[in-house]
Write a protein that holds these residues in place. Structure first.
Motif, PDB file in Angstrom:
ATOM      1  N   HIS A 124      52.819  39.229  35.461  1.00 16.76           N
ATOM      2  CA  HIS A 124      54.119  40.013  35.986  1.00 16.76           C
ATOM      3  C   HIS A 124      54.979  40.237  35.094  1.00 16.76           C
TER       4      HIS A 124
ATOM      5  N   ASP B   3      52.948  47.225  34.366  1.00 12.82           N
ATOM      6  CA  ASP B   3      52.321  47.065  35.536  1.00 12.82           C
ATOM      7  C   ASP B   3      51.574  45.571  35.510  1.00 12.82           C
ATOM      8  N   ASP B   4      51.726  44.946  36.799  1.00 12.48           N
ATOM      9  CA  ASP B   4      51.084  43.953  36.977  1.00 12.48           C
ATOM     10  C   ASP B   4      49.518  43.981  36.704  1.00 12.48           C
ATOM     11  N   THR B   5      48.742  42.684  36.114  1.00  9.37           N
ATOM     12  CA  THR B   5      47.526  42.919  35.655  1.00  9.37           C
ATOM     13  C   THR B   5      47.102  41.506  36.380  1.00  9.37           C
TER      14      THR B   5
END
Length: 271
Positions: free
Chosen positions: A69, A74-76
């Protein structure tokens, strides 16, 4: 020096910070630094983006199973282990040539932050901690001094650091914050990450902000708590959960939370 269960992660955080420091220092005060405004009207520079992309690439190789994060991307990934990255905390300082900014790297295991590292290369300072392993400052894992919060027990003897008063006014707790400032022995706006690291060092006793995101807070939590301090949101809930953060040496926490509690809506701000 550190809990063995997180030592490898702590070493990795230092490697990530070394790379980030090289990128940020190369762009600090650069004449061709590119700066734009995000939808939330905060600044982002090409250095912010480059640092986060670099950390994400390194994590994809070193910790491919971990989630990430970050502030800029973007969150991965998914799962209980999540790295939380703020590539440059204090971007406004960075773009104006003020040396008070840092890369924040945290590792969460479930709801808990288990590793935190704060690297401020323009100040020549770095702070880090792992759960059960203590909090330290220094140049490297092998060359470090342990951090301990202050023993101040009265607000009237305390030093308070903050970022600005505007957020407190907007939060509806402006009068409470002004009253806290009046009661403290000393107030200074060191701002951003530095306020909290100074609490961990014992140089400041109270630091608080009303509006912070997860990436602003995660890396700070273990450094403060492993130094003996207390880290909660402004309503007293532990951890980087928001809204905002109240950080103290522990002795003062209950009194500070009481002073910052919501007041009746009829009360007015008196500067």
């Amino acid at each position: 020096m550190a809990d063995q269960s997180f030592l490898d992660d702590l070493r990795l955080a230092h490697v990530l910070a070394d790379s980030a420091d090289s990128l940020t220092m190369a762009r600090f005060k650069a004449l061709d630094l590119s700066v734009s405004m995000k939808p939330d009207m905060t600044e982002v520079s090409d250095a912010d983006v480059a640092v986060e992309e670099s950390i994400r690439r390194n994590l994809s190789r070193a910790r491919p199973r971990d989630a990430v994060h970050g502030e800029e991307g973007d969150d991965t990934g998914w799962g209980p282990r999540r790295w939380v990255i703020d590539p440059i905390d204090g971007t406004s300082n960075f773009v104006r040539g003020v040396p008070v900014w840092a890369t924040l790297i945290g590792l969460m295991d479930g709801p808990d932050v288990v590793v935190g590292l704060v690297s401020a290369p323009a100040l020549g300072r770095r702070w880090w901690a792992s759960v059960g392993g203590g909090a330290y400052t220094g140049k490297s894992l092998a060359s470090a001094s342990r951090l301990t919060v202050s023993g101040v027990t009265n607000v009237t003897d305390a030093s308070l650091s903050y970022s600005s008063i505007h957020g407190w006014v907007d939060s509806g707790r402006g009068q409470q914050f002004v009253d806290l400032m009046r009661d403290c022995w000393r107030t200074r706006a060191y701002g951003d990450f530095w306020s909290y690291m100074l609490v961990a060092e014992g140089a400041v006793d109270i630091a608080c902000e009303p509006e912070l995101a997860l990436h602003d807070m995660a890396a700070l939590v273990p450094v403060v708590t492993e130094a003996g301090g207390t880290f909660t949101n402004i309503d007293g809930r532990p951890g980087p959960v928001g809204p905002g953060a109240v950080v103290t040496n522990g002795h003062l926490h209950g009194e500070v939370l009481r002073m910052l509690a919501p007041m009746e809506p009829t009360e007015e701000l008196q500067l």
